[in-house]
Design an enzyme around this catalytic site. Structure first.
Site, PDB file in Angstrom:
ATOM      1  CG  ASP A  49      -1.775   1.136  -1.722  1.00 59.82           C
ATOM      2  OD1 ASP A  49      -0.451   0.848  -0.813  1.00 59.82           O
ATOM      3  OD2 ASP A  49      -2.650   0.569  -1.400  1.00 59.82           O
ATOM      4  CE1 TYR A  77      -5.973   5.092   4.479  1.00 61.45           C
ATOM      5  CE2 TYR A  77      -7.668   3.863   6.450  1.00 61.45           C
ATOM      6  CZ  TYR A  77      -6.619   4.386   5.523  1.00 61.45           C
ATOM      7  OH  TYR A  77      -5.821   3.934   6.259  1.00 61.45           O
ATOM      8  CG  ASP A  91      -5.531  -1.026  -7.185  1.00 59.80           C
ATOM      9  OD1 ASP A  91      -5.044  -1.607  -7.137  1.00 59.80           O
ATOM     10  OD2 ASP A  91      -4.806  -0.026  -6.456  1.00 59.80           O
ATOM     11  NE  ARG A 183      -4.576  -2.332  -1.747  1.00 60.06           N
ATOM     12  CZ  ARG A 183      -3.342  -2.770  -2.391  1.00 60.06           C
ATOM     13  NH1 ARG A 183      -2.531  -3.984  -3.223  1.00 60.06           N
ATOM     14  NH2 ARG A 183      -2.333  -3.106  -1.406  1.00 60.06           N
TER      15      ARG A 183
END
Length: 243
Positions: A49, A77, A91, A183
């Site tokens: 993203d 991550y 987010d 997310r």
């Protein structure tokens, strides 16, 4: 010397606010301009993203055939979530749409919630995502307020570590399968606590055995490609003059 048509694999540390396609387009255009290669396949192995940074694999030429192999590998991550708040995009790309008190949330509650996400889980992708539905991106439907039915899918969370030091901000590290949306994981974690959560920051550090520690900055790679193109033209000019 680069061999773009035979195939290169570039490890990029994607900067904030860049899309994965922005990075691919930059590399393609620089190669085209400074090396004169008009038709060249360039692609990436796994979207990040715009608000995420970190490891992005970009392949050229014949190495684009390896993209599916790279995409299928586990990913790691790191990031930070904020408990007590939700947003439509899950987010910070959108404004908060709900707030919740967090005073009653304990470490024990968060640990119990965390454990439920380890292993095989069913996950629904965010409606603000690049998934295609009937040839149209999910985020296009979402932006026009059209209702869409995003199906749940099976993903695997190998590890999910949390650091509660800065609560209600919670730092995390996730090791997961292809297709996992961090997310959605954060949003679902908030729901599991009968609360809310949204993603503040995200960074991809690993794809299989590839590490962001070995990645180039995008501007550094751009400079290397430009310089190698200049050297290539000078070499051709020298060789032609000697004939």
């Amino acid at each position: 010397m680069f061999h773009f048509e035979e195939g290169e694999v570039f490890l990029i540390d994607k900067p904030l606010d860049w899309t994965s396609f922005d990075a691919v387009n930059l590399i393609r255009s620089v190669i085209k301009r400074y090396h004169g290669i008009r038709k060249l396949k360039v692609g990436h192995a796994g979207t990040l993203d715009p608000l995420a940074t970190g490891l992005l694999i970009i392949c050229t030429g014949r190495m684009t055939k390896k993209i599916d192999t790279f995409q299928a590998q586990e990913k790691v991550y790191t990031g930070t979530m904020l408990l007590g708040q939700t947003t439509p995009t899950f987010d910070m790309e959108s404004e908060a749409d709900a707030s919740y008190p967090t005073d009653d949330i304990t470490i024990e509650m968060m640990e119990e919630a965390r454990k439920t996400f380890i292993g095989d889980i069913m996950q629904r992708p965010p409606k603000f995502s690049a998934i295609k539905i009937n040839g149209k991106r999910a985020f296009d439907y979402a932006r026009s307020d059209e209702e869409i039915a995003l199906k749940e899918r099976l993903v695997h969370i190998e590890d999910f570590k949390l650091d509660y030091t800065n609560f209600p901000k919670v730092d995390f590290e996730v090791k997961c399968s292809k297709g996992t949306y961090i997310r959605s994981l954060v949003n679902d974690f908030g729901k599991k606590l009968n609360n809310g959560a949204c993603l503040i920051s995200l960074r991809r550090t690993m794809i299989g055995d590839f590490s962001v520690m070995d990645a180039r900055k995008l501007e550094e790679l751009k400079k290397e490609i430009i310089e190698s193109g200049t050297e290539h033209r000078e070499e051709l000019t020298t060789n032609c003059s000697e004939v």
